[in-house]
Scaffold this motif. Structure first.
Motif, PDB file in Angstrom:
ATOM      1  N   SER A 172       3.818 -68.329  69.331  1.00 27.87           N
ATOM      2  CA  SER A 172       3.529 -69.265  70.417  1.00 27.87           C
ATOM      3  C   SER A 172       4.175 -70.632  70.203  1.00 27.87           C
ATOM      4  O   SER A 172       3.741 -71.623  70.782  1.00 27.87           O
ATOM      5  CB  SER A 172       2.012 -69.403  70.576  1.00 27.87           C
ATOM      6  OG  SER A 172       1.437 -69.812  69.343  1.00 27.87           O
TER       7      SER A 172
ATOM      8  N   LYS B 161      -2.367 -65.945  71.830  1.00 25.06           N
ATOM      9  CA  LYS B 161      -2.578 -65.701  73.256  1.00 25.06           C
ATOM     10  C   LYS B 161      -4.074 -65.536  73.474  1.00 25.06           C
ATOM     11  O   LYS B 161      -4.806 -65.210  72.532  1.00 25.06           O
ATOM     12  CB  LYS B 161      -1.834 -64.443  73.719  1.00 25.06           C
ATOM     13  CG  LYS B 161      -2.238 -63.151  72.972  1.00 25.06           C
ATOM     14  CD  LYS B 161      -1.502 -61.942  73.516  1.00 25.06           C
ATOM     15  CE  LYS B 161      -1.853 -60.672  72.743  1.00 25.06           C
ATOM     16  NZ  LYS B 161      -1.240 -59.451  73.327  1.00 25.06           N
TER      17      LYS B 161
ATOM     18  N   PRO C 140       2.142 -66.435  75.580  1.00 24.87           N
ATOM     19  CA  PRO C 140       2.003 -67.265  74.377  1.00 24.87           C
ATOM     20  C   PRO C 140       1.291 -68.576  74.713  1.00 24.87           C
ATOM     21  O   PRO C 140       1.627 -69.221  75.716  1.00 24.87           O
ATOM     22  CB  PRO C 140       3.457 -67.515  73.948  1.00 24.87           C
ATOM     23  CG  PRO C 140       4.222 -66.352  74.500  1.00 24.87           C
ATOM     24  CD  PRO C 140       3.550 -66.039  75.814  1.00 24.87           C
TER      25      PRO C 140
END
Lengths: 365, 365
Positions: free
Chosen positions: B39, B89, B132
């Motif tokens: 992410s 996530k 993400p």
């Protein structure tokens, strides 16, 4: 008593093509959902009466009956007779499933749209779970050890039932095996013919199986530019490579790829490398989890046809949305007009497909 | 660090439009199936980074978190932070579901196909379960009592993600409520436009709901000759009768019929009496068992679009075969290009539909 219309108070007394007039209880449901059907031999004007020769019980139903009867022949015969006597149809109350039957047309009503004549040898392509049935021989010739049940009695087809004549030029076992999956090649033929792309690329997931090989041949006949066959391992890849097209030169498919259909990234990469993405993808493998791979193997604007009964509706819907895939996804309807004829003709003209069917029949003996 | 491409050994290092380059483990799966995503805020050339303002957790996920936390605000905040920190996530490990988010575009890569620019206020139309995400404010402004989560942080959109600009001319809550079901009117519009029948009859099962009312308006715009709206009871029938079409004269639908969508005989008889059978039938009610009624309400050669997530694939496939129905059955794909815009335009032009949405928003407060 030809074409006698028994007294019947329902609004459907004129004879519903769906057989609603044969539903005894509960009132107002479709024959498949009914607990009990009226199985009397007198036919309504759009019905057909069949002299039954053999029942092919659904595999799940036979397994349940076999286990519940401890493999005892008398017990399993009694169980089937009891179901048919009480329900007026052979629908296993535990599994809900039926099977199909073969027999000879005894009488066709004047308004029947099925195109059958007395003396025709036929197989029903609608389930026994909605077919009025009476057994008259106590199933005396059945040893209870197989889902193939020699049987004497009668069955009724409605206006919207589906039946196909058994061809004279091939063994009944082969014909039945073909008819069992004939919806797949018929719908594939229709979709490939109607494709927005003039000569579409077609991917068949599970191309070495029965419905897959027939669908590949149907795609070729409908004008596919290239056919990619996806199989799970080398043994099936060899089978598929050995299967030739009707011209004896091309293969049944143009490219054979080995991939796990449940791996979206793997299968789509393999299909793309072999000439994809596909304009039409046909899913013919009965394992769960193939939705994502089929969607990703398909070009934007293309179509996926799901024939596997293991398909998850939500996995398909959410899977396409999750990757912004503008693909048309079809529930593989087992009924397309003319489907049995199209599939039998493919078996006649395509030795590669016939070989795949024959080898499966030989190996199951 | 704009457009920096982090070192990455995968074959997809150039940046996969599906986000495969962001999958950390297990390797080779799609972002939705991944346990953990990368992410980091640096974007690949086809990505977009969003400054997050609010998460809308999926209802099933929020319910599970709320129950597991005994309604304690600190516990539920901690649970969400823990999921996002460990997985990269917001995908609830129990339900598997995510939700959506709203925010402002911070940076759009030069190769992004999404048409977004820095400063655009957007909602994501792909699930949080594949997006993400990093949270930077410890969710300090969230009381834990609603699935609406005020949030600061960043999220990443891939090349094939879906996002829509929030319009300036309506409240965000209304716009989000519309976008949530925007796949249904878009696909209905496409199918009615492409119908083999020039001016098709359209039946909408569940026409007084959000996706149903939008689909009715879309069918009208696409040239439907007549629209039959099926509702379960008199209260919804009144709502639907009160909803006018854009011209202020016609109704949103032409005929309102009350029927139980789970009763195939009842619903098909009602639709037929009201001008059917339909050339296109759209199923928008989230109750199981509506497949048979939809199939029987549809003319031979017609199309059924299933938008209900309660649809059973096998019930649809076997149901059509059981009644010899030559109907095309579509899995309602939530993604059609331009779907959000089409739905928002319908809300602007159709006061009847807007009224139905507004009343649902008012009653949920």
């Amino acid at each position: 008593m030809p074409h006698t219309q028994p007294d019947h108070s329902s609004a459907w007394a004129a004879g519903s093509p769906l057989g609603l007039h044969r539903v005894v209880e509960p009132a107002g449901v479709l024959p498949q959902a009914a607990w009990r059907l009226d199985s009397r031999p007198e036919i309504w004007p759009d019905e057909v009466r069949i002299r039954v020769q053999r029942l092919n019980l659904d595999a799940a139903s036979f397994r349940q009956l076999h286990e519940a009867s401890d493999g005892d022949a008398d017990k399993i015969r009694h169980a089937v007779l009891e179901i048919v006597a009480s329900r007026g149809k052979m629908q296993n109350p535990v599994t809900g499933s039926g099977g199909m039957l073969t027999g000879v047309v005894e009488e066709a009503g004047p308004d029947s749209p099925l195109g059958l004549r007395a003396g025709d040898r036929i197989a029903t392509l609608v389930s026994l779970s909605l077919t009025p049935l009476v057994i008259t021989d106590e199933l005396a010739r059945w040893d209870g050890r197989s889902e193939q049940v020699p049987c004497d009695g009668h069955a009724i087809l409605f206006g919207r039932s589906i039946a196909a004549r058994l061809p004279d030029d091939m063994p009944a076992e082969l014909a039945l095996s073909v008819m069992d999956v004939c919806g797949a090649p018929a719908l594939t033929h229709r979709i490939v013919t109607a494709s927005a792309v003039a000569r579409p690329v077609v991917a068949i997931i599970g191309a070495a199986g029965k419905s897959g090989s027939l669908s590949a041949a149907a795609a070729r006949q409908a004008g596919a530019a290239a056919i990619v066959g996806v199989v799970p391992h080398e043994a099936e890849a060899e089978t598929l490579r050995a299967a030739k097209s009707a011209d004896g030169v091309r293969g049944l498919v143009d490219e054979v790829v080995i991939a796990d259909a449940r791996d979206p990234v793997g299968v789509s990469a393999a299909v793309t490398k072999a000439g994809g993405p596909a304009d039409v993808t046909v899913v013919c493998v009965d394992v769960p989890g193939c939705e994502g791979g089929a969607i990703l193997s398909t070009a934007q604007g293309g179509t996926v046809i799901f024939f596997s009964m293991a398909t998850s509706f939500t996995a398909a819907a959410l899977g396409a949305e999750g990757v912004a895939a503008d693909v048309t996804m079809l529930v593989g309807n087992g009924y397309v007009p003319g489907h049995a004829q199209l599939a039998l003709d493919l078996i006649r003209s395509e030795p590669g497909v016939r070989g795949i069917f024959q080898s499966r029949i030989d190996h199951s003996e």
